[in-house]
Write an enzyme that holds these catalytic residues in place. Structure first.
Site, PDB file in Angstrom:
ATOM      1  N   LYS A  90      21.377 -36.421 103.323  1.00 23.60           N
ATOM      2  CA  LYS A  90      20.940 -36.142 103.444  1.00 23.60           C
ATOM      3  C   LYS A  90      20.990 -35.130 102.471  1.00 23.60           C
ATOM      4  O   LYS A  90      21.868 -34.132 101.793  1.00 23.60           O
ATOM      5  CB  LYS A  90      20.479 -34.405 104.525  1.00 23.60           C
ATOM      6  CG  LYS A  90      19.838 -33.717 105.162  1.00 23.60           C
ATOM      7  CD  LYS A  90      20.059 -32.320 105.442  1.00 23.60           C
ATOM      8  CE  LYS A  90      18.340 -32.114 105.954  1.00 23.60           C
ATOM      9  NZ  LYS A  90      18.775 -31.094 107.080  1.00 23.60           N
ATOM     10  N   SER A 142      17.246 -29.829 113.140  1.00 22.93           N
ATOM     11  CA  SER A 142      16.825 -30.636 112.311  1.00 22.93           C
ATOM     12  C   SER A 142      17.762 -32.063 111.886  1.00 22.93           C
ATOM     13  O   SER A 142      17.277 -32.167 111.604  1.00 22.93           O
ATOM     14  CB  SER A 142      17.227 -29.447 111.190  1.00 22.93           C
ATOM     15  OG  SER A 142      16.137 -28.619 110.617  1.00 22.93           O
ATOM     16  N   SER A 200      14.191 -30.824 110.138  1.00 26.48           N
ATOM     17  CA  SER A 200      14.499 -31.337 108.164  1.00 26.48           C
ATOM     18  C   SER A 200      15.333 -32.634 107.987  1.00 26.48           C
ATOM     19  O   SER A 200      14.711 -32.498 106.732  1.00 26.48           O
ATOM     20  CB  SER A 200      14.623 -29.930 107.446  1.00 26.48           C
ATOM     21  OG  SER A 200      16.260 -29.893 107.730  1.00 26.48           O
TER      22      SER A 200
END
Lengths: 470, 475
Positions: free
Chosen positions: B75, B174, B150
């Site tokens: 990420k 997330s 996210s």
């Protein structure tokens, strides 16, 4: 005028001299090439986290113990927020809710205790250098460790303020946690001042920020005291507002900083990058055992040893002096060494800083041995004092300067004879002495000293002369 | 059967395929697939292939770990010294870190190959991966639907097989929510089990890095590599080994019935059946703090976010305003106004509001106290009755991108089941378990007591056998 009491409190920032910074392994050194001692952590780059330097915890606890503080078993770190280029993360990691040391005191010579509310640890901000156009940031100072020592408003005169700061410096230097050099910024004071009439509640206080000299602190307090009293006397009490002021040494006055800072909301909250930190009582006790003697303790011992109070004060004011003195004492006579240091040696030093550093060419052992010669009447004080400046200048041991002649003390029968001769030769001086002019005796002693080229023991000589004329 | 870590590790170690070949194949696949889903923000073939070459050498020398030569993604809020780390923000659009996150260093030490950095909501603030500076990420199952967030890029990349596994970060769901929407496994470890050093902080007392993988075993393997104490994170520690025989599963039936939709309940019913097949006893549980999760999260996490976002001033690093300014404040204000998106601005304002003046006492400290009470309640009440908590991961399958929520609170519902684990610091895992009527993945979530990460993996693996999930097969 004195119907108003002065009320002063101090918040003193002290730079700790740990090897590394408070949250990373960068060297705790600055003044060098800008931005050479920094890393992603102390620059506050994204993703970095603090690692609390255990030495900082130790140093702060040592400071707390030597100021009679309690050390709680838990402490926590908090964030204090503000936007300014000297603060990379836009928050300072400090302690507000659970500081490392609580409720101590510092004792003044009068016996009065100045209470310490608490001591907390925090990181310093980076140094900003301004020129006409730009602001430059030197991050070498960023995240170096500080302690802030906060007193209760217990100080009630300019003299007490000076004594508090001097004593604080002496203590922190003795336990070796900081240089406490105000001129270099390793000790900085915020001073809170208010006035009130006896029996009435405390007045509104003003705060003078970032003071870096004791004499400025004295002047600023005096100025603020007068300003507050004048305003009250003129019926303008409401013009004393709680605010931050700056002392201007050029005009010897204070002025309001009128910065947003007064209205600033720092939004303190617990820093989630630290759990509550436990401090084991055994850890504290070990530190307590390792603490060196404090200046007040050394001073008491010196007085016990026959050194007068004023001399004891001066000898313990500077850590390096006190260390040197205690070392020299092992080899000679304590009182004579004290006179050497406070006399000839201090005379060779012009500034406070030189005394603080006490960087001299004589070793403590050599000075001690010199005092022993004098004590045992192998040389006279006169001779000791005549070679001391040379030793200080050239750095050779005392033996290099003493001649055979110097070392032979004058035979007392010879002195006795010369004393008689002096009394006979100086009838006027003898008459004056008997008439009450005590100083006149010195002239008679001087006669003998001249005749022996200073080798006679002056106190013995004086004693002998007094015997002869009585 | 999608490429799993174990299968590929075996092939690599038998030298049936080289890491360079595998990496090249994946890089090509990313080129093709990224046009559809936009899972990746950034790739760098040179860096990836160099790492693959190194991995092949390690394999040749005969000292590989199970991760050696396996291509993965991170990420883009995890610091990588050899690739930009942008947090999907204009603020860090060109930012190349000066150090690597502890997790990345650990993966590299195990011979891992980084394919690239995956998309997210700006600074991980969001649950859709629609609001980043580098565009939306789409759900590989249906590009009209969101990937969740996210960590949407990470979840989508694993689902579409443009990486074997990925690391995401989980502050309020997330990792687990996008993993569930994309039909993959997502694991949020016990708070402190994995170092946060090098994770761009969102809410520091909530954030954890964790693996997103194709199955529970893969996630476990990755977790075991990245976990552990770290000299760069004072809150990181070594979790103990744990097991749990005959676990009791707690289910908060009432709130699940109330919140989850029909498709989700249908899949969840199968999970309850799986308990029976596994011989796990189930008990009814309920938390008296149910309706406070979202509120607590808003106050506490947003306050921490606001504080953590303070460092983006344009002074030390990142974007800074190009327009003229009067003073430092003006410079900072312009920089932040120009570089932060609306979601970031909202959270910063909200968080600072919670910390300002009297609100500090009224909201922040009050919420802190309730968080403490909530933790106590979980241990005294819920974990007194059961060892693991079972729920759907989200109340629905992935919604359409244009789905509008009627309120902020409703907008937070997709994370409602995930939030307690972040508030309390629990380990929590999502497993794809079935499909919706629109053929979108639906996941179930298991959470355990603090430090029971190992035991949780074991239980999750047992549930996994009964999954009716259908994996994508994108060539």
């Amino acid at each position: 005028m004195s119907k108003y009491n002065l009320v002063v409190g101090f918040e003193t920032h002290v730079e700790l001299k740990t090897k590394t910074k408070i949250f990373c392994s960068c060297a705790n050194e600055f003044g060098g090439e800008p931005n050479t001692n920094c890393c992603p952590i102390c620059l506050g780059e994204p993703g970095t986290l603090p690692q609390l330097n255990k030495e900082v915890v130790k140093y702060a606890i040592k400071a707390g113990l030597s100021l009679n503080c309690k050390i709680p078993q838990e402490m926590s770190m908090d964030r204090k927020h503000y936007f300014y280029p000297d603060l990379g993360k836009s928050y300072q990691t400090t302690q507000s809710s659970r500081p490392i040391c609580l409720e101590g005191y510092l004792t003044l010579d009068s016996g009065k205790k100045i209470r310490i509310n608490h001591i907390h640890i925090e990181e310093d901000a980076s140094k900003l250098v301004h020129d006409s156009k730009n602001i430059y940031i030197d991050n070498n100072r960023g995240s170096t460790p500080l302690i802030e020592i906060v007193t209760e408003p217990d100080i009630s005169s300019v003299e007490e303020a000076r004594e508090y700061i001097e004593k604080l410096q002496a203590i922190l230097r003795h336990i070796d946690v900081s240089d406490c050099k105000m001129q270099e910024g390793s000790m900085r004071c915020d001073v809170n001042i208010s006035v009130h009439k006896e029996g009435e509640p405390l007045g509104t206080r003003t705060e003078i920020k970032n003071m870096n000299s004791i004499s400025f602190i004295e002047k600023a307090i005096s100025y603020e005291y007068d300003r507050h009293v004048d305003l009250i006397e003129n019926g303008q009490k409401d013009q004393i507002i709680q605010e931050t002021r700056r002392y201007d040494e050029k005009t010897d006055s204070t002025e309001s900083m009128r910065e947003k800072e007064d209205a600033q909301d720092y939004r303190y909250f617990p820093d989630p990058n630290f759990f509550v930190l436990k401090i084991e009582p055994s850890f504290v006790e070990n530190l307590r055992k390792m603490l060196p003697k404090l200046p007040s303790e050394i001073k008491a011992e010196l007085i016990e040893d026959g050194i007068d109070e004023k001399a004891a004060d001066l000898l313990t004011k500077y850590k390096n002096v006190s260390d040197f003195y205690l070392e020299a004492k092992k080899y000679g006579d304590n009182k004579i060494i004290a006179t050497y240091i406070l006399g000839e040696i201090f005379r060779s030093m012009e500034t406070e800083e030189e005394k603080e550093n006490f960087d001299i060419k004589i070793t403590a052992e050599d000075l001690g041995k010199l005092s022993l010669l004098q004590k045992e009447n192998k040389i006279t004080a006169h001779i000791a004092y005549s070679i001391l400046p040379k030793m200080l200048k050239e750095g050779r041991p005392h033996t290099a300067y003493l001649t055979k002649e110097d070392l032979v003390s004058v035979d007392n029968t010879e002195v006795d004879k010369l004393c008689k001769e002096a009394v006979d030769a100086m009838p006027q001086a003898v008459k004056d002495y008997k008439a009450g002019k005590e100083k006149a005796i010195k002239a008679v002693v001087g006669y003998v000293m001249r005749a022996t080229k200073g080798k006679a023991n002056p106190s013995y000589t004086e004693q002998k002369i007094l015997e002869l004329i009585q | 059967m999608p490429h799993s870590l174990i299968n590929l590790a075996t092939q690599l170690q038998r030298k049936e395929i080289s890491s360079v070949e595998l990496t090249t194949e994946y890089l090509n696949k990313i080129k093709k697939q990224n046009k559809k889903t936009n899972s990746y923000i950034f790739t760098n073939e040179e860096v990836s292939l160099n790492q693959a070459k190194k991995a092949d050498e390690i394999i040749k020398k005969g000292s590989p770990s199970v991760l050696t030569g396996i291509p993965m993604s991170l990420k883009d809020n995890i610091m990588t010294i050899d690739m930009p780390t942008t947090a999907a923000s204009k603020m860090l659009a060109k930012y190349i870190p000066s150090y690597s996150a502890t997790v990345y260093t650990k993966l590299l030490n195990n011979g891992a190959v980084l394919l690239g950095k995956t998309n997210l909501d700006e600074f991980a603030m969001g649950s859709s991966t629609l609001n980043g500076y580098f565009g939306e990420t789409s759900n590989p199952y249906d590009t009209d639907k969101i990937a969740g967030g996210s960590s949407g890029g990470s979840a989508a990349s694993v689902a579409e097989d443009t990486s074997i596994y990925s690391l995401g970060s989980d502050t309020g769901g997330s990792i687990r929510q996008p993993a569930s929407y994309c039909g993959v496994v997502g694991f949020k470890p016990t708070y402190g089990a994995v170092s946060r050093n090098g994770l761009i902080a969102l809410a520091s007392s909530f954030d954890q890095i964790g693996p997103i993988a194709k199955n529970v075993e893969d996630a476990r393997i990755v977790f075991n590599v990245i976990k552990g104490k770290d000299e760069f994170d004072m809150t990181a520690f070594e979790i103990p080994r744990t097991t749990r025989q005959n676990p009791v599963i707690g289910i908060d039936e009432d709130s699940i019935q109330k919140i989850a939709d029909k498709d989700t309940l249908k899949v969840f019913e199968k999970a309850i059946n799986a308990c029976k097949k596994l011989g796990y006893k189930t008990v009814k549980i309920n938390s008296k703090y149910d309706d406070l999760y979202i509120k607590l999260y808003f106050v506490l996490a947003y306050a921490e976010m606001a504080s953590n976002m303070g460092r983006y001033t344009g002074i030390g690093f990142g974007y800074h305003t190009k327009s003229s300014y009067i003073d430092t404040d003006d410079f900072i204000r312009k920089t932040r106004s120009e570089a932060f998106g609306d979601d970031v601005k909202t959270r910063v304002m909200f968080g600072n509001y919670m910390l300002s003046g009297d609100n500090m006492k009224k909201y922040y400290y009050k919420a802190l106290k309730i968080r403490h009470d909530l933790i106590e309640d979980y241990y005294l009440n819920i974990f007194n009755k059961c060892d693991f908590i079972l729920s759907p991961t989200t109340p629905t399958a992935a919604p359409r991108k244009d789905h509008k929520y009627s309120s902020v609170e409703e907008g937070s519902l997709p994370n409602i089941f995930a939030l307690p684990a972040n508030l309390i610091g629990l380990p929590s895992i999502t497993i794809p378990f079935g499909m919706s009527s629109e053929n979108m993945p639906i996941g179930i979530m298991l959470s355990g007591k603090k430090n029971f990460d190992n035991a949780l993996f074991t239980v999750a693996k047992n549930f996994e056998q009964y999954s009716e999930h259908k994996s994508l097969d994108i060539k």
